[in-house]
Design an enzyme around this catalytic site. Structure first.
Site, PDB file in Angstrom:
ATOM      1  N   LYS A 186       0.817  -1.209   0.005  1.00 37.06           N
ATOM      2  CA  LYS A 186      -0.062   0.079   0.001  1.00 37.06           C
ATOM      3  C   LYS A 186       0.750   1.303  -0.033  1.00 37.06           C
ATOM      4  CE  LYS A 186      -0.885   2.214   2.986  1.00 37.06           C
ATOM      5  NZ  LYS A 186      -0.586   3.684   3.689  1.00 37.06           N
ATOM      6  N   THR A 197       5.035   5.796   3.672  1.00 31.40           N
ATOM      7  CA  THR A 197       3.681   5.356   4.418  1.00 31.40           C
ATOM      8  C   THR A 197       3.535   4.391   3.264  1.00 31.40           C
ATOM      9  OG1 THR A 197       2.701   7.314   5.389  1.00 31.40           O
ATOM     10  CG2 THR A 197       1.324   5.531   4.886  1.00 31.40           C
ATOM     11  N   ASN A 407      -4.316  15.602  -0.204  1.00 29.60           N
ATOM     12  CA  ASN A 407      -3.492  16.060   0.890  1.00 29.60           C
ATOM     13  C   ASN A 407      -4.157  17.308   1.698  1.00 29.60           C
ATOM     14  OD1 ASN A 407      -1.524  13.912   1.417  1.00 29.60           O
ATOM     15  ND2 ASN A 407      -0.820  14.540  -0.847  1.00 29.60           N
TER      16      ASN A 407
END
Lengths: 412, 412
Positions: A186, A197, A407
């Site tokens: 991911k 991340t 974001n």
């Protein structure tokens, strides 16, 4: 929408003998969403991982590292991996460690092992306390649903801002033995060298000695997950875990063996697929860019230059606009920090188009040729330094309006 | 639109004795736009500068450096500065050097000096040949219009993607002498430490010995123009030039004198104003962010962390969204590359709001307080490391949709 969507997620993800997968909708951040994943391993399994270098590494990362080390010391194997999305449990201090430990203890009691035999992982928003009670409440559902043929659900369960699940399987024959491997990953923001991340899990059914697996995971990460960048932000939670369940017939005890090399090649190939899928699904990505720096004096300087290009917001917006404003690439090379770089020997190519020759515009370069390549959805930037015979490749995407939208709105 | 627009450009920009300014509309990239600037100096003037560290430094930067060195060696003073916008003359190899030299020679013949007494500067698109003939054709108009009271036109003539001219004047009294200084600057993308697509010119009418001016320009740049970042892209053309015309009565011959310290403070103050104006007018900027890192072991590590925060696209989009997703700041601190950073001693403040305490969320922190500060147009991020008594400050802006629009469309 990922670049060249949909991503080629295998419809036929293969179970890997020795690993069972369960999931839950625990409502950690949003309802009706898979957000807890349990991967239960056979007692024969070995596990190795690489983790974020961020100094603010999350509580679960600290604990997973400690539990991996404990498994090696005590010989009590890792029994399960526990992943939650919706909260990163990072920047959470002592409380974060304590909450992560609670989730490990809860899963351990259900699986009949010690808490130190559980490896925890979290991804999501930083600086907010982990809703550990929700994670724990989801565990019975995840454990009850454990089954081998669950990789697609696993890929969905670890998604955050990903638009698509990322998963793949391969079957290879090594030394007459069939090895099956499946993996998931991911992204999709905070992606940078040395993890992001980014979560990646790859399981294979060979038996691989712990020291060999420790070498393999680093070697693979260095060629795959550590070669991608979306926004240059290295997350607090990145982890790539390699699991050898030991349930198959192949056994590898030395990194010197031909079998090791064959296995490493196969694991690298699947890992590169999973890593590139993260970039293709990068936040707001509309283009997939491969940056190769060749003829460098060292791999380190080649990577430095490749990342400098890959991180430049000006370069990335030019790709988004399909604008061959290629001087921005030269500027990014120039400030990469290779102090003795002689730009008068540098050549730049965009796919097959020779753009800059000996540090200046190639007299034969036509804007129309650059324009043609810039309109593609997959582009190769190739830099030749004339300093040596080393090279490095980095994968990245463009910077679009959607990156800003995603974001700016992430928590809402 | 700059942050808190309009910028406080002084309506009463003051002439500085010993410097005359002329400009032309030479049609370098677009018609009907001031794009050539000539600044002619008195023979008593001394000049010092700092330039981009980009290895692909532009042809005019290479020549300006060489001509400055020649002036020191030969004692033949710099006679004029020549600036063009619309083309950076960077990434242009030998041809670029030759074309820049042609423009110097043309201006020198009109001013009756040698080409080496001209300092050339260019800003604009990279990797395209300088239309030197257009620059040269504009010179007679610029020279004919030379006059002292022309600073506002000068500020307009060096604009590229700037939305507003940036200029300021100050008058100070030092040791009983009146010193007048005026300066201009331009941004607005490719702004990063150690210069950017950043041009700054500041003239004052004191007499400053060359070695003193050489020290002063570095000291000032280090506190001002080298403390700003918009997108982390260091341009090929950045230059900050300090001109002491020698036309006034103050004379400074030593950096040890109290007069030097007073002059340095005044020049720093005006330069900081000009540098901050670049950030306020950063491409797409809607917020002005000051990042201060305190209690560091060294200025270098404080700057490293401040820039890591200031360059993070995730932090910058959160500011754009007025979203107190402040964990992103911790993540940026964590990957700044300070390897032995003990995050358990770290504290983070947003203006007066104590957000993170000893590495975790401050128990007293309320999201509403963070939200209140994030909605301001000017925000202070303060990080305390508990490692020493050093500090650094960096100025930056947010990352908005308009940044992407501006840079995706720049050449069209």
């Amino acid at each position: 929408m990922a670049v060249n969507s949909p991503l080629p997620v295998a419809a036929d993800l293969k179970p890997v003998a020795g690993i069972e997968i369960g999931f839950a909708q625990a409502g950690i951040k949003k309802p009706n969403r898979k957000d807890v994943l349990v991967m239960k391993l056979a007692p024969t399994a070995t596990v190795a991982g690489v983790f974020t270098l961020n100094r603010f590494c999350a509580a679960p990362v600290q604990i997973a590292k400690a539990h991996l080390a404990a498994a090696k010391e005590t010989g009590k194997p890792v029994v399960a991996l526990l992943v939650n999305t919706g909260n990163a449990n990072a920047g959470t201090g002592e409380l974060g460690l304590s909450l992560a430990n609670e989730t490990c203890a809860a899963l351990a009691s259900q699986l009949g092992c010690e808490p130190s035999q559980i490896l925890p992982f979290s991804t999501g928003v930083i600086l907010e306390p982990l809703p550990a009670a929700k994670v724990i409440a989801g565990l019975p559902q995840a454990v009850a649903g454990l089954q081998a043929d669950n990789w697609f659900n696993a890929a969905e369960a670890i998604m955050t801002t990903d638009t698509q699940p990322k998963a793949g399987s391969r079957t290879v024959t090594i030394g007459g033995h069939t090895v099956t491997m499946s993996g998931i990953s991911k992204g999709a923001g905070m992606i940078k060298p040395n993890m992001a991340t980014m979560l990646g899990y790859l399981a294979l059914d060979a038996k691989v000695a712990q020291p060999v697996l420790d070498v393999l995971v680093k070697q693979v990460a260095d060629q795959t997950f550590n070669c991608i960048t979306i926004d240059g932000d290295t997350s607090t939670n990145d982890s790539f875990m390699l699991i050898a369940t030991g349930a198959g017939s192949l056994e590898i005890t030395s990194v010197e063996s031909p079998e090791y090399r064959e296995l490493a090649a196969a694991v690298t190939e699947l890992s590169l697929f999973l890593a590139q899928a993260i970039v293709r699904d990068g936040e707001g990505a509309t283009k997939f860019i491969t940056i190769t720096v060749e003829d460098a004096a060292s791999v380190a300087e080649a990577r430095k230059i490749a990342y400098s290009i890959g991180h430049s917001p000006l370069v990335k917006t030019a790709f988004f606009a399909s604008d061959p404003n290629l001087g921005r690439i030269l500027a990014a090379i120039g400030y990469a920090g290779v102090d003795d770089l002689d730009v008068s020997k540098l050549n730049l190519y965009l796919d097959d188009v020779w753009v800059a020759k000996n540090g200046g515009r190639n007299p034969d370069y036509q804007e129309a040729d650059g324009q043609r390549v810039m309109q593609q959805s997959e582009i190769l930037v190739r830099v030749k330094l004339a300093r040596g015979d080393q090279a490095a490749t980095v994968y990245t995407c463009d910077l679009s309006h959607d990156y800003v939208s995603i974001n700016a709105d992430y928590r809402s």
